[in-house]
Design a protein around this motif. Sequence first.
Motif, PDB file in Angstrom:
ATOM      1  N   GLY A  76       0.659  -1.145   0.114  1.00  0.00           N
ATOM      2  CA  GLY A  76      -0.031   0.084   0.022  1.00  0.00           C
ATOM      3  C   GLY A  76       0.939   1.173  -0.222  1.00  0.00           C
ATOM      4  N   ARG A  77       2.111   1.149  -0.283  1.00  0.00           N
ATOM      5  CA  ARG A  77       2.894   2.375  -0.172  1.00  0.00           C
ATOM      6  C   ARG A  77       4.086   2.220  -1.050  1.00  0.00           C
ATOM      7  NH1 ARG A  77       7.971   2.040   1.812  1.00  0.00           N
ATOM      8  NH2 ARG A  77       8.521   0.312   3.117  1.00  0.00           N
ATOM      9  N   ASP A  87      -0.430  -5.355  -8.080  1.00  0.00           N
ATOM     10  CA  ASP A  87      -1.661  -6.160  -8.896  1.00  0.00           C
ATOM     11  C   ASP A  87      -2.164  -4.989  -9.898  1.00  0.00           C
ATOM     12  OD1 ASP A  87      -3.962  -6.809  -9.831  1.00  0.00           O
ATOM     13  OD2 ASP A  87      -5.197  -7.042  -8.267  1.00  0.00           O
ATOM     14  N   GLY A  88      -1.683  -5.446 -10.994  1.00  0.00           N
ATOM     15  CA  GLY A  88      -1.851  -4.569 -12.191  1.00  0.00           C
ATOM     16  C   GLY A  88      -2.910  -5.059 -13.060  1.00  0.00           C
ATOM     17  N   ARG A 151      -1.321  12.372  -6.970  1.00  0.00           N
ATOM     18  CA  ARG A 151      -1.306  11.702  -5.736  1.00  0.00           C
ATOM     19  C   ARG A 151      -1.915  10.409  -5.730  1.00  0.00           C
ATOM     20  NH1 ARG A 151       2.459  14.742  -3.057  1.00  0.00           N
ATOM     21  NH2 ARG A 151       2.333  16.887  -3.552  1.00  0.00           N
ATOM     22  N   GLY A 152      -1.186   9.653  -4.574  1.00  0.00           N
ATOM     23  CA  GLY A 152      -1.821   8.106  -4.756  1.00  0.00           C
ATOM     24  C   GLY A 152      -1.496   7.315  -5.858  1.00  0.00           C
ATOM     25  N   ARG A 153      -0.625   7.654  -6.684  1.00  0.00           N
ATOM     26  CA  ARG A 153      -0.159   6.962  -7.743  1.00  0.00           C
ATOM     27  C   ARG A 153       1.281   6.645  -7.900  1.00  0.00           C
ATOM     28  NH1 ARG A 153      -4.578   5.474 -11.936  1.00  0.00           N
ATOM     29  NH2 ARG A 153      -6.608   5.944 -10.680  1.00  0.00           N
ATOM     30  N   GLY A 176      -3.287   7.181 -17.056  1.00  0.00           N
ATOM     31  CA  GLY A 176      -2.008   7.427 -17.845  1.00  0.00           C
ATOM     32  C   GLY A 176      -0.988   6.228 -17.484  1.00  0.00           C
ATOM     33  N   GLY A 177      -1.520   4.883 -17.329  1.00  0.00           N
ATOM     34  CA  GLY A 177      -0.773   3.895 -17.015  1.00  0.00           C
ATOM     35  C   GLY A 177      -0.144   4.037 -15.693  1.00  0.00           C
ATOM     36  N   MET A 178      -0.432   4.982 -14.640  1.00  0.00           N
ATOM     37  CA  MET A 178      -0.024   5.122 -13.307  1.00  0.00           C
ATOM     38  C   MET A 178      -0.676   4.592 -12.258  1.00  0.00           C
ATOM     39  SD  MET A 178       1.278   9.219 -13.770  1.00  0.00           S
ATOM     40  CE  MET A 178       0.256   9.575 -15.137  1.00  0.00           C
ATOM     41  N   ILE A 179       0.021   3.470 -11.708  1.00  0.00           N
ATOM     42  CA  ILE A 179      -0.670   2.417 -10.724  1.00  0.00           C
ATOM     43  C   ILE A 179      -1.116   2.955  -9.490  1.00  0.00           C
ATOM     44  CG2 ILE A 179      -0.502   0.308  -9.820  1.00  0.00           C
ATOM     45  CD1 ILE A 179      -0.278   0.315 -12.882  1.00  0.00           C
ATOM     46  N   PRO A 180      -2.040   2.722  -8.889  1.00  0.00           N
ATOM     47  CA  PRO A 180      -2.751   3.131  -7.770  1.00  0.00           C
ATOM     48  C   PRO A 180      -1.689   2.534  -6.756  1.00  0.00           C
ATOM     49  CG  PRO A 180      -4.813   2.662  -8.930  1.00  0.00           C
ATOM     50  CD  PRO A 180      -3.539   2.267  -9.636  1.00  0.00           C
TER      51      PRO A 180
END
Length: 208
Positions: A76-77, A87-88, A151-153, A176-180
């Motif tokens: 989570g960080r 997980d993608g 933020r968060g990604r 934009g492909g940026m993962i949470p």
Amino acid sequence: MSTDPVTSETAGAALSPERARGRRLLALAALATVLLLVAALGVRTFVTAPFRVPSASMEPTLQVGDVLLADRTAGGRAERGEIVVFDGSGYLPGTEDSPFFVKRVIAVGGDTIRCCDESGALVLNGVPLSEPYLAPGTAPSTIAFDLEVPRGRMFVMGDNRADSTDSRHLLGAPGGGMIPVERVTGEASRIVWPLERSGPLAPVESAR
């Protein structure tokens, strides 16, 4: 066939000190086994979990078939320079067989990242990245981009830039492909197999 009733003599033999001690030892051994299994399950669930590297996208740092331990306490960080398992599913293609990916965190929420400067280096928050984990001669990216990570990604890339499906390939997709960051299972803390490659995986400070 008749059976003989249990006599007091037979019962006494069954409960002899030696036999009673043996039964206690067996019970203790069984209890120890159960406790070890519970402890192993607890470690796997809450502390570390094994992960087998499925592709060449992180070469030369990681090889296909390497078994990693992911530190679940880091779930989570994400921090720059870390190698994370996440997980993608729904974010990166090729999630049908295995939704879990292992990539390096290049930028986190609030960072700006672009490719590339005059020397060909990625630029993080206005500073060229030092990427010692790339194989000699590897271009940091052949895909141009210039963005700010929400933020968060996190913005992730494989060390094998020519053979890695990562954040660069979904720049036009939602997110934009940026993962949470919440999808991070854990930080890849060490290689445990094969033995000749075993050892810790220290994060690399990517900005200079």
